[in-house]
Scaffold this active site. Structure first.
Site, PDB file in Angstrom:
ATOM      1  N   PRO A 163       0.830  -1.205   0.000  1.00 13.15           N
ATOM      2  CA  PRO A 163       0.000   0.000   0.000  1.00 13.15           C
ATOM      3  C   PRO A 163       0.862   1.253   0.000  1.00 13.15           C
ATOM      4  O   PRO A 163       1.830   1.340   0.749  1.00 13.15           O
ATOM      5  CB  PRO A 163      -0.801  -0.116   1.297  1.00 13.15           C
ATOM      6  CG  PRO A 163       0.037  -0.994   2.172  1.00 13.15           C
ATOM      7  CD  PRO A 163       0.732  -1.952   1.261  1.00 13.15           C
ATOM      8  N   MET A 164       0.492   2.218  -0.859  1.00 15.07           N
ATOM      9  CA  MET A 164       1.259   3.467  -0.962  1.00 15.07           C
ATOM     10  C   MET A 164       0.318   4.629  -1.222  1.00 15.07           C
ATOM     11  O   MET A 164      -0.441   4.612  -2.192  1.00 15.07           O
ATOM     12  CB  MET A 164       2.291   3.371  -2.099  1.00 15.07           C
ATOM     13  CG  MET A 164       3.423   2.416  -1.814  1.00 15.07           C
ATOM     14  SD  MET A 164       4.467   2.184  -3.262  1.00 15.07           S
ATOM     15  CE  MET A 164       3.407   1.134  -4.278  1.00 15.07           C
ATOM     16  N   TYR A 169      -0.434   5.217  12.850  1.00 15.91           N
ATOM     17  CA  TYR A 169      -1.849   5.574  12.701  1.00 15.91           C
ATOM     18  C   TYR A 169      -2.655   4.947  13.844  1.00 15.91           C
ATOM     19  O   TYR A 169      -2.066   4.451  14.811  1.00 15.91           O
ATOM     20  CB  TYR A 169      -2.337   5.193  11.305  1.00 15.91           C
ATOM     21  CG  TYR A 169      -1.568   5.953  10.241  1.00 15.91           C
ATOM     22  CD1 TYR A 169      -1.708   7.340  10.116  1.00 15.91           C
ATOM     23  CD2 TYR A 169      -0.655   5.311   9.408  1.00 15.91           C
ATOM     24  CE1 TYR A 169      -0.971   8.056   9.181  1.00 15.91           C
ATOM     25  CE2 TYR A 169       0.079   6.018   8.462  1.00 15.91           C
ATOM     26  CZ  TYR A 169      -0.081   7.390   8.360  1.00 15.91           C
ATOM     27  OH  TYR A 169       0.654   8.091   7.439  1.00 15.91           O
ATOM     28  N   ARG A 184       8.055   1.181  -3.431  1.00 14.32           N
ATOM     29  CA  ARG A 184       8.538   2.107  -4.459  1.00 14.32           C
ATOM     30  C   ARG A 184       8.881   1.431  -5.773  1.00 14.32           C
ATOM     31  O   ARG A 184       8.678   2.000  -6.844  1.00 14.32           O
ATOM     32  CB  ARG A 184       9.766   2.857  -3.934  1.00 14.32           C
ATOM     33  CG  ARG A 184       9.431   3.939  -2.918  1.00 14.32           C
ATOM     34  CD  ARG A 184      10.663   4.393  -2.161  1.00 14.32           C
ATOM     35  NE  ARG A 184      11.154   3.361  -1.260  1.00 14.32           N
ATOM     36  CZ  ARG A 184      12.258   3.476  -0.537  1.00 14.32           C
ATOM     37  NH1 ARG A 184      12.994   4.563  -0.650  1.00 14.32           N
ATOM     38  NH2 ARG A 184      12.634   2.513   0.277  1.00 14.32           N
TER      39      ARG A 184
END
Length: 356
Positions: A22-23, A176, A312
């Protein structure tokens, strides 16, 4: 075992063990709606064994950054359907990552004072519609309020399945909300959600259990970053904390645990022993200096991981699986385009160009 052998994940047969991590890309439209560009972006990368989407807010108060998508309105569900359909049409599989920002948010983004386990602000500047601003003081959740936030993951998971996702991943990492409850400095509570290891893991367990009840264990995963210090969180007794959490997750029989290499390797190996299910390993730190490749993937497979996630490398290489399989060059990513919006640095990275 090879990075390119099949793997059975619940009801899904993955053609390889390469996972797109996830990005955040902040390309959503107003009101947190997915777009046609997002459909193209994910479909371009559908050769991954599994795609995990960017963080999707399960509620408005859970939104961390502007420009991110949601799964808490009917309109958002409808906007996601062309995205999941495009991935499936290209032969892929996609989970939605459910990300409640907790204290890593701002009233200028959501219209609400951020909430967290305690009235302790995050460390650093948060993104807002007018640029970076210091993280504000969050409002500590009352004990009676906590369950509605754990339930928000479950409700968003139901919406995700309705939008065509194959499953969901709870974002329990990187500072988070779930990570804040696990923390020993962001969580100063003295009720059942704080203090002891059992108290600090309770929110993560309840959010996961609610999600499992909503959509099934085979469609539920969770991402964790043991020992990480993102946004100023710190944890005491990392091995004890995560061993206890993994023990509870094993009872829930979730589809997978997705770990980041945020703690010493020997600790990760111990956690692998504590976790009997599918392990996705991300070999590099988010935004760290080193980008993972085939060598790191093979290393973690040898240490007991089942699947390997790449971040990435997937941005600049939509055909990353083929490049890894055939030892082709991995194109560099342009960091300036990570969050700038638009198609440049989003849809414009080509597949490898073979020469005759």
């Amino acid at each position: 075992m090879s990075l390119f052998t099949r793997y059975q994940l619940g009801d899904l047969t993955l053609p390889n063990r390469v996972v797109m991590a996830p990005m955040t890309r902040v390309r959503a439209a107003a009101s947190g709606l997915a777009t046609s560009a997002m459909a193209t972006y994910y479909a371009q990368r559908a050769t991954a064994g599994l795609i995990v989407s960017e963080g999707v807010q399960p509620s408005l108060i859970g939104q961390s950054n502007p420009g991110t998508p949601g799964l808490h309105t009917d309109e958002q569900v409808a906007a996601w359907r062309p995205v999941t359909s495009a991935v499936h049409a290209n032969g892929g599989r996609i989970f939605a990552q459910l990300m409640h920002g907790g204290r890593v948010s701002h009233p200028d983004t959501t219209g609400f004072q951020p909430v967290g386990p305690s009235a302790v602000p995050a460390v650093g500047d948060v993104f807002t519609p007018t640029g970076p601003q210091p993280a504000p003081m969050p409002r500590a959740l009352d004990t009676a309020e906590v369950p509605e936030h754990s339930a928000s993951y479950a409700e968003a998971a139901r919406r995700a399945i309705g939008a065509g996702f194959d499953g969901v991943e709870l974002h329990g990492a990187n500072g988070y909300l779930i990570s804040q409850f696990l923390s020993s400095n962001a969580n100063l509570r003295t009720d059942r959600y704080g203090g002891s290891v059992a108290g600090r893991i309770r929110f993560a367990v309840e959010a996961t259990a609610a999600t499992v009840e909503a959509v099934g264990a085979a469609r539920t995963g969770i991402r964790l970053s043991p020992g990480a210090t993102f946004w100023g969180v710190r944890e005491t007794d990392t091995l004890e904390l995560y061993t206890a959490l993994l023990t509870e997750l094993a009872r829930l029989q979730v589809a997978y645990v997705h770990l980041e290499a945020t703690v010493d390797e020997d600790v990760v190996v111990e956690l692998r022993r504590a976790w009997p299910g599918t392990l996705i390993m991300n070999p590099s730190l988010p935004m760290g200096a080193k980008q993972a490749g085939r060598t790191e993937a093979d290393h973690w497979l040898d240490l007991g991981a089942d699947l390997i996630s790449f971040g990435r490398a997937f941005l600049a290489n939509p055909d990353l699986v083929e490049r890894l399989r055939n030892a082709l060059p991995i194109a560099p990513v342009d960091e300036a385009t990570f969050y700038q919006g638009g198609d440049e640095g989003y849809l414009t990275y080509p597949a490898y160009q073979y020469t005759s």
